[in-house]
Write an enzyme that holds these catalytic residues in place. Structure first.
Site: not given
Ligand code: PEP
Ligand code: MG
Length: 658
Positions: A304, A545, A569, A616
């Protein structure tokens, strides 16, 4: 009456889900039990339930006996199969597991390393650096009376014990009634209150009192017994509950002794809190805004303390074990919550180094925070969407906190890798829908499964391949396994009802891959229609990619709704340099003219066809490259949440001609 099912509760019935399950069970008059592997426990005791250690995807049976048995089974099975249903928004969007809002970095789960020459190293549990005066919090141990009770004292002692338990419960109820608690803190206090109300703990203590022990000794023994049960379970979430049992036991003992716990109220601004253990109960009431950092003997990434520290941005190093004693008399402490490093009484140079890192981070954070709500536009008014790359629902809050304008890449691999079986259509639909709802009306771009032989997952047999990066991966594998692919596409069609879902295909290198996918999407939509299942269409795009995708970008652009350039990639394939191989890292460079030309070719093809072109890959978040990408015509950049505000700042400066 009984019914069995497979548990779909994310990470199983640990603290918060167990509390919720018990709350549901208690609403029914019937006796209700949960059975796993032939062991049955009361569904109305969260301690017993947690100790049953029910994990996600395990089979369990709910057994009920009483007037409302049917309704009880219906409700409890419903919860186990679809835990998010019926939750209010706060709860539904709270982290799906107790580990907090974002997936813990790898270092967080690493065991504490031994001492180093320049200090100590523990579990890096909450990122950030801090240096400040030490505030040692080592409350004295509580001891029982150490004498056996007379027979005629026992009834009175049990009454005294029950009154103390009631007082602790009432105090926790009052804490829960405060508006100031966040959803996460509320969940933590509710879990503690549940332990305080659970007869596994109080019953064990009463048994010891009946045996002649005073109430304080009985409580200490009972807490140790139950905590040991939690520690023995092979599950780190449940191990962390042992600390909660001790924390509750301590509160009951203090109530019996009429004492208040040592308060954290006097902690000075920016002080580093040093403790062997800080009960969640203490921490939830502590002046968190004043705490500069936390260093603890106990705790790990899932405790916690770690959750609270992370959600309040307090750097924390936990799990130092006995080595925490070296800090008892420290005057000053420096800590690095990213690496787990703790330095006791740093020398002037170290202190200055930490202080300048703290200042630089604070300055940057403050300067960038203003960009959270900015909608970045180019000089001609064109909006640039700055979106987040995420891989799990736990990361939603971090993305929203950063000001993400949707999700530009949701990597679905984690959903598949986390489980022992392939995720069901329902589970996937629920995940994608939660994502769509969280970001609506912004788009959420979900990438279909991008996995290959380098990252095997349960349920898919991958062949041995000489070169998995050039092998059976991404869209290639999915098209060969329509059973897996259609399940994902059906889930996406179902989720599209709930928000702005877009879908993109990874590793595309041939037009046929897009066309075949469209056939499958249409087939799935027709099936759902025939089954009467609500669904909606989505935009279909592709990742660019592979060099092949770049070279056919003009043809691809005519068949898809958008491009998203995957520079990670794309760089490795254009440069023929393995992205994981450090010896060719120099070649694996997105700024190489060969890669930048590939990006430009793609952008031109997309812009000419009038479709959205986004990015991205990691490069999307680089302030030094963003202006070049925008000049090429990109209108969407998706990145890790930590880069979002900086990217918005870069775009705004560019528009202003800076
Ligand atoms: C990429 O290749 O740029 C990309 C975003 O995908 P991943 O890093 O998941 O392969
Ligand atoms: Mg990729």
């Amino acid at each position: 009456m009984e019914r069995s099912t497979i548990v779909r509760v994310h990470e199983g019935l640990h603290a918060r889900p167990a509390t919720r399950f018990v709350k549901l069970a208690k609403a029914f008059e019937s006796d209700v039990e949960l059975v796993k592997d032939g062991k049955a426990v009361s569904a109305k005791s969260s301690v017993k339930l947690m100790l049953l250690a029910v994990k996600e995807n395990q089979e369990v049976t709910v057994r009920a006996n009483g007037a409302d048995a049917i309704e009880a089974i219906e409700a409890l099975i419903g919860y186990l199969e679809n835990p998010k249903a019926g939750l209010d928004d706060d709860e539904a969007h709270a982290p799906a597991n107790d580990a907090g809002k974002k997936a813990a970095p790898a270092s967080q789960s690493a065991p504490a390393a031994p001492a180093e020459a320049n200090g100590l190293r523990g579990v890096a549990a909450s990122e950030g650096v801090a240096v400040g005066p030490a505030f040692a919090h080592f409350p004295p141990d509580i001891a029982g009376q150490g004498r056996m009770l007379q027979a005629d004292e026992i009834a009175g002692e049990i009454d005294r014990f029950r009154a103390a338990v009631a007082a602790v419960q009432a105090r926790m109820d009052r804490a829960l009634a405060q508006d100031s608690l966040s959803a996460g803190e509320r969940g933590i206090v509710a879990a503690l209150r549940d332990i305080a109300a659970d007869d596994s703990l109080t019953g064990e203590a009463e048994k010891a009192i009946k045996g002649g022990n005073d109430a304080v000794s009985a409580m200490i023994t009972a807490a140790s017994t139950i905590a040991a049960d939690f520690s023995a379970v092979d599950d780190h979430y449940l191990n962390a509950r042992a600390d909660d049992v001790h924390a509750v036991g301590r509160q009951i003992c203090l109530a019996l002794l009429g004492q208040d716990d040592v308060s954290l109220e006097n902690i000075s601004q920016g002080a580093i809190l040093i403790a062997d253990d800080i009960g969640a109960w203490d921490l939830a009431r502590a002046p968190l805004k004043r705490i500069g950092g936390v260093v603890c003997g106990h705790g790990g990434a899932t405790s916690h303390i770690a959750i609270i520290a992370r959600s309040h941005g307090i750097p924390a190093v936990l799990g130092l074990g006995d080595r925490i004693n070296a800090l008892r008399t420290a005057q000053e402490v420096a800590l690095d919550g990213n690496t787990g490093q703790v330095i006791i009484d740093p020398d002037a140079a170290t202190r200055a180094d930490f202080a300048s890192r703290v200042e630089a981070a604070a300055k940057e954070r403050a300067g960038l925070a203003a960009f959270k709500t900015v909608t970045p536009k180019l000089a001609d008014g064109k909006v640039i969407e700055v979106a987040a790359n995420i891989g799990s629902l736990e990361e939603i809050e971090a993305a929203q906190e950063a000001g993400a304008m949707g999700v530009g890449l949701f990597r679905t691999e984690l959903l598949f890798m986390r489980h022992m079986h392939l995720p069901s259509e329902d589970m996937q639909a629920e995940t994608y829908a939660a994502l769509a709802k969280a970001f609506a009306p912004y788009p959420v771009i979900v990438r279909t499964l991008d996995i290959g032989g380098d990252k095997p997952i349960a349920g898919i047999e991958f062949p041995d391949e000489e070169n998995p990066f050039l092998g059976w991966r991404g869209i290639r594998m999915c098209l060969d396994r329509p059973d897996i692919f259609k399940r994902q596409l059906r889930a996406l069609l179902r989720a599209a009802v709930h928000g702005n879902i877009k879908v993109m295909l990874p590793m595309v290198s041939d037009l046929g891959e897009v066309r075949q996918t469209r056939v499958l999407v249409d087939e799935c939509a027709a099936e759902l229609q025939a089954e009467g299942v609500p669904h909606a269409t989505f935009d279909l795009g592709v990742m660019i990619e592979t060099p092949a995708a770049v070279l056919i970008a003009r043809a691809l652009a005519k068949e898809v709704a958008f491009f998203s350039i995957g520079t990670n990639d794309l760089t490795q394939y254009i440069m023929a340099a393995d992205r994981l191989n450090p010896t060719v890292a120099k070649l694996n460079d997105v700024t190489n003219p060969a890669v930048m030309s590939a990006i430009e070719l793609t952008a031109r093809a997309g812009v000419a066809a009038g479709i959205m072109v986004g990015m991205c890959g990691e490069a999307a978040g680089r302030p030094d490259l963003i202006p070049a990408f925008l000049e090429m015509g990109l209108t969407e950049l998706s990145m890790s949440p930590a880069s979002i505000q900086r990217a918005k700042k870069t775009i705004t400066a560019m528009a202003a001609g800076e």
